[in-house]
Design an enzyme around this catalytic site. Structure first.
Site, short mmCIF file in Angstrom:
data_model
loop_
_atom_site.label_atom_id
_atom_site.label_comp_id
_atom_site.label_asym_id
_atom_site.label_seq_id
_atom_site.Cartn_x
_atom_site.Cartn_y
_atom_site.Cartn_z
N GLY A 208 0.83 -1.20 0.00
CA GLY A 208 0.00 0.00 0.00
C GLY A 208 0.86 1.24 0.00
N ASN A 209 0.25 2.37 0.20
CA ASN A 209 1.01 3.62 0.29
C ASN A 209 0.35 4.52 1.33
OD1 ASN A 209 -0.89 5.56 -1.08
ND2 ASN A 209 -0.64 4.03 -2.71
N ARG A 210 0.95 5.67 1.56
CA ARG A 210 0.53 6.48 2.70
C ARG A 210 -0.58 7.49 2.37
NH1 ARG A 210 5.41 9.48 4.54
NH2 ARG A 210 3.85 10.43 5.88
#
Ligand code: C5P
Length: 393
Positions: A208-210
């Site tokens: 995932g990412n932030r």
């Protein structure tokens, strides 16, 4: 711009109520018809006569007294309003509006109006930061209320902290901004993507990412408030579901791509604010990967580029979150993805990028013109982007 507009000014019981007198006066001088509604406790701080004198209009203080032409029909004010402004808004009215209580004239008016509503909170710093108040404010924001944030300074208690009523100037600017936008996106369909996509590794893990989704949600809400029909395609976020917007939750890039393809059929614009994963595991395992192995190789393959591949005759707006050569990279993406606008931001800038409520961006158009915006709230950035979209559509 305020000439002939009906501003319903709700005043609730805070010591800051005296500042509403200046607001009422300034709005009246600017040509607005100011209909003041005071809560019972507000009348303990300032006399209704003050507002009657300033606005030259009857002041409503109760649903039952025959003291004004509005007291008979409790929704008349709601219908007459071009905008409703509650200043100061106490923790109490914020809580009551969040649950839709209508046992006084302010509650009734807000519940019955179709006009935009601005809340200008003023209260003790601890009351402001209490999770109950924060939850209620977030809920109202998600429903389309505009919050003119309280500022830091000396409070009535003598303490220094956040909770002071925003300056009159700021409140008037917000009223003007909302009245001027009006419905410039009415009849338009805007598709917005938000959040960070997740690519499964196994049944419990993902890449995932932030991304928090805040920029995309702000865009969706701002477009809704300007009259657009909005479809929000969102990867998982912690944000409340915005009211009045068709929300399609997705998880992976492939799911987002499908949802976008479906939604853009009748769209006037696609705004890809989502942080789309660039890679995905070649194959997600069905069973949970055990940690017996001393090391693990994960083979990643490229995800499809949604923005480059989507087809149709609508505006395409992309984002470029970069940590170096921001403008040059954004310009390349604008050309490569054949976009109408690209919004570039330097994620290493203080106050910009992931998770925060502010953003500092540069908008670049097809002709190569750059518009560098100052550090603004994500909602303000959203409105500046939509100003451009409204012109291009
Ligand atoms: O990841 P990149 O910097 O290329 O993203 C630029 C724009 O392209 C963003 O608006 C993003 O939402 C979009 N994008 C996409 N599909 C991808 C990667 C990015 O639509 N696979």
């Amino acid at each position: 711009m305020l000439t002939g507009k009906t501003v319903v000014l709700g005043i609730t019981g805070s010591i800051a109520a005296y500042k509403a007198a200046e607001l009422a006066s300034r709005l009246t001088q600017a040509g607005a018809r100011v209909e003041v509604v005071m809560s019972e406790s507000a009348t303990r701080f300032v006399s209704p006569l003050t507002f009657r004198s300033l606005t030259d209009r009857p002041v409503v203080t109760s649903m039952w007294e025959a003291s004004s032409e509005f007291s008979v029909e409790h929704v008349a004010l709601a219908e007459a309003a071009d905008i409703v402004v509650i200043a100061p808004a106490t923790a109490d009215i914020i809580a009551r509006l969040a649950v839709g209580i209508a046992d006084d004239m302010i509650g009734c008016t807000v519940l019955a109006t179709k006009a935009p509503v601005i809340l200008v909170p003023a209260m003790n710093v601890n009351m402001l930061h209490n999770p109950a108040t924060q939850h209620n404010l977030a809920e109202l924001k998600a429903r389309g209320f505009t919050i003119v944030e309280p500022v830091c300074g000396r409070l009535a208690s003598g303490r220094i902290g956040e909770g002071r009523l925003a300056e009159t100037e700021k409140i008037i600017a917000s009223i003007k901004q909302i009245l001027s936008k009006g419905n410039d996106l009415a009849g338009k369909h805007i598709v917005v993507t938000a959040g960070g996509t997740q690519e499964p590794i196994d049944p419990v893990r993902h890449i995932g990412n932030r991304a928090s989704g805040k920029m995309g949600y702000a865009l969706a809400e701002a477009a809704r408030d300007r009259g657009a029909t909005v479809s929000l395609i969102t990867a998982p976020t912690l944000l409340p579901k915005p009211a009045g917007i068709a929300v399609t939750p997705v998880r992976t890039t492939a799911e987002m791509k499908k949802a976008v393809a479906r939604s853009v059929a009748q769209a006037d614009a696609l705004i890809m604010a989502a942080a789309v994963s660039d890679y995905q595991p070649r194959k997600a395992t069905k069973a949970k990967i055990k940690k017996e192995h001393p090391s693990l190789n994960l083979e990643l393959i490229r995800t499809p580029d949604i923005l480059s591949q989507v087809k149709g005759n609508f505006l395409k707006i992309g984002f470029a979150a970069e940590s170096e050569n921001v403008i040059a990279n954004a310009r390349q993406k604008l050309v490569k993805k054949q976009l109408d606008l690209i919004v570039a931001n330097d994620i290493t800038d203080a106050g910009s990028g992931f998770g925060v409520d502010t953003n500092k961006v540069t908008i670049i158009d097809k002709q190569g013109n750059e518009e560098a915006l100052p550090l603004l709230s994500k909602r303000e950035v959203a409105d500046r982007i939509l100003d451009r979209v409204a012109k291009l559509i």
